[in-house]
Motif scaffolding. Structure first.
Motif, PDB file in Angstrom:
ATOM      1  N   HIS A   7       0.836  -1.215   0.000  1.00  0.00           N
ATOM      2  CA  HIS A   7       0.000   0.000   0.000  1.00  0.00           C
ATOM      3  C   HIS A   7       0.864   1.255   0.000  1.00  0.00           C
ATOM      4  O   HIS A   7       2.045   1.222   0.320  1.00  0.00           O
ATOM      5  CB  HIS A   7      -0.962   0.017   1.188  1.00  0.00           C
ATOM      6  CG  HIS A   7      -0.332   0.059   2.540  1.00  0.00           C
ATOM      7  ND1 HIS A   7      -0.052  -1.070   3.281  1.00  0.00           N
ATOM      8  CD2 HIS A   7       0.082   1.107   3.322  1.00  0.00           C
ATOM      9  CE1 HIS A   7       0.485  -0.724   4.436  1.00  0.00           C
ATOM     10  NE2 HIS A   7       0.577   0.581   4.489  1.00  0.00           N
ATOM     11  N   GLU A  57      -3.731   3.596   1.675  1.00  0.00           N
ATOM     12  CA  GLU A  57      -4.043   3.548   3.102  1.00  0.00           C
ATOM     13  C   GLU A  57      -4.178   4.986   3.583  1.00  0.00           C
ATOM     14  O   GLU A  57      -3.175   5.737   3.615  1.00  0.00           O
ATOM     15  CB  GLU A  57      -2.921   2.847   3.874  1.00  0.00           C
ATOM     16  CG  GLU A  57      -3.157   2.757   5.371  1.00  0.00           C
ATOM     17  CD  GLU A  57      -1.976   2.137   6.086  1.00  0.00           C
ATOM     18  OE1 GLU A  57      -0.939   2.817   6.248  1.00  0.00           O
ATOM     19  OE2 GLU A  57      -2.073   0.953   6.467  1.00  0.00           O
ATOM     20  N   HIS A  82       4.007   7.243   3.387  1.00  0.00           N
ATOM     21  CA  HIS A  82       4.923   6.087   3.365  1.00  0.00           C
ATOM     22  C   HIS A  82       4.521   5.140   2.241  1.00  0.00           C
ATOM     23  O   HIS A  82       3.437   5.243   1.680  1.00  0.00           O
ATOM     24  CB  HIS A  82       4.940   5.362   4.719  1.00  0.00           C
ATOM     25  CG  HIS A  82       3.652   4.733   5.115  1.00  0.00           C
ATOM     26  ND1 HIS A  82       2.619   5.420   5.731  1.00  0.00           N
ATOM     27  CD2 HIS A  82       3.205   3.458   4.973  1.00  0.00           C
ATOM     28  CE1 HIS A  82       1.613   4.599   5.955  1.00  0.00           C
ATOM     29  NE2 HIS A  82       1.931   3.411   5.492  1.00  0.00           N
ATOM     30  N   GLU A 131       7.678   1.223   5.010  1.00  0.00           N
ATOM     31  CA  GLU A 131       7.090   0.239   5.930  1.00  0.00           C
ATOM     32  C   GLU A 131       7.285  -1.146   5.327  1.00  0.00           C
ATOM     33  O   GLU A 131       7.106  -1.329   4.125  1.00  0.00           O
ATOM     34  CB  GLU A 131       5.587   0.523   6.101  1.00  0.00           C
ATOM     35  CG  GLU A 131       4.846  -0.488   6.947  1.00  0.00           C
ATOM     36  CD  GLU A 131       3.343  -0.234   7.008  1.00  0.00           C
ATOM     37  OE1 GLU A 131       2.880   0.855   6.655  1.00  0.00           O
ATOM     38  OE2 GLU A 131       2.621  -1.169   7.399  1.00  0.00           O
TER      39      GLU A 131
HETATM   40 CO   LIG Z   1       0.996   1.660   6.338  1.00  0.00          CO
END
Ligand SMILES: [Co+2]
Ligand SMILES: CC[C@H](C(=O)O)C(=O)SCCNC(=O)CCNC(=O)[C@H](O)C(C)(C)COP(=O)(O)OP(=O)(O)OC[C@H]1O[C@@H](n2cnc3c(N)ncnc32)[C@H](O)[C@@H]1OP(=O)(O)O
Length: 141
Positions: A7, A57, A82, A131
């Motif tokens: 994501h 997200e 991110h 991430e």
């Molecule tokens: Co995330």
């Protein structure tokens, strides 16, 4: 070694307003946009915009200590926050990052998908917060 892009995280002042953008401006069907949930342990509310090959997200601060408060102070309208890649084993990935000299920002902890995640400091990745998210074993086919 990282796997698929899972994501793209976008920090917003209002998840509900951001949902309307994807629904009304980009034509994302309402049933592809999830309910907003809270993850107090991570200091965020979140919702997903499900796309054919990935997810957006949407994250909104939850609480005074939210890790995205600073980001939104600097980017009051929101912004790309991110990028998340999938890994087979989060502890092995964490150890790999450390051995390779990256600054891992947290011990593996459960993220929005219910699996353990870590973050790597933006300074290690051309200014992008990365991430890493462990995929359920079954997902590896
Ligand atoms: Co995330
Ligand atoms: C529900 C979990 C969900 C999931 O997918 O499961 C999520 O993804 S939740 C996402 C929210 N959680 C986190 O972001 C946790 C990890 N983040 C952090 O630890 C901090 O946000 C950190 C360390 C990246 C930045 O902390 P802070 O904002 O307090 O530090 P500074 O403002 O001093 O920034 C330091 C330096 O980094 C640059 N920066 C900050 N945030 C970002 C960003 N998102 N992308 C790129 N760069 C970022 C900032 O500009 C500073 O740069 P400098 O050159 O030193 O000025």
């Amino acid at each position: 070694m990282i796997g698929r892009l899972n994501h793209v995280g976008i920090a917003v002042p209002s998840i509900e307003d951001a949902k309307a953008t994807y629904r009304d401006l980009y034509g994302v069907p309402a049933d592809a946009i999830t309910e907003t949930k809270e993850l107090p342990a991570q200091g965020v509310k979140f919702a997903f915009v499900n796309l054919a090959n990935s997810q957006i997200e949407l994250i909104e601060p939850l609480g005074a200590d939210s890790p995205i408060n600073n980001f939104l102070e600097k980017n009051p309208k929101g912004g790309q926050h991110h990028v998340c890649f999938e890994v087979a084993d989060i502890y092995a990935a964490r150890d790999d990052m450390v051995v390779r000299g990256a600054k891992v920002l947290n011990e593996p902890r459960i993220g929005a998908h219910g699996t353990p995640i870590i973050f790597v400091h933006p300074k290690d990745s051309n200014g992008v917060l990365i991430e890493l998210m462990e995929m359920p074993k079954a997902a590896h086919g």
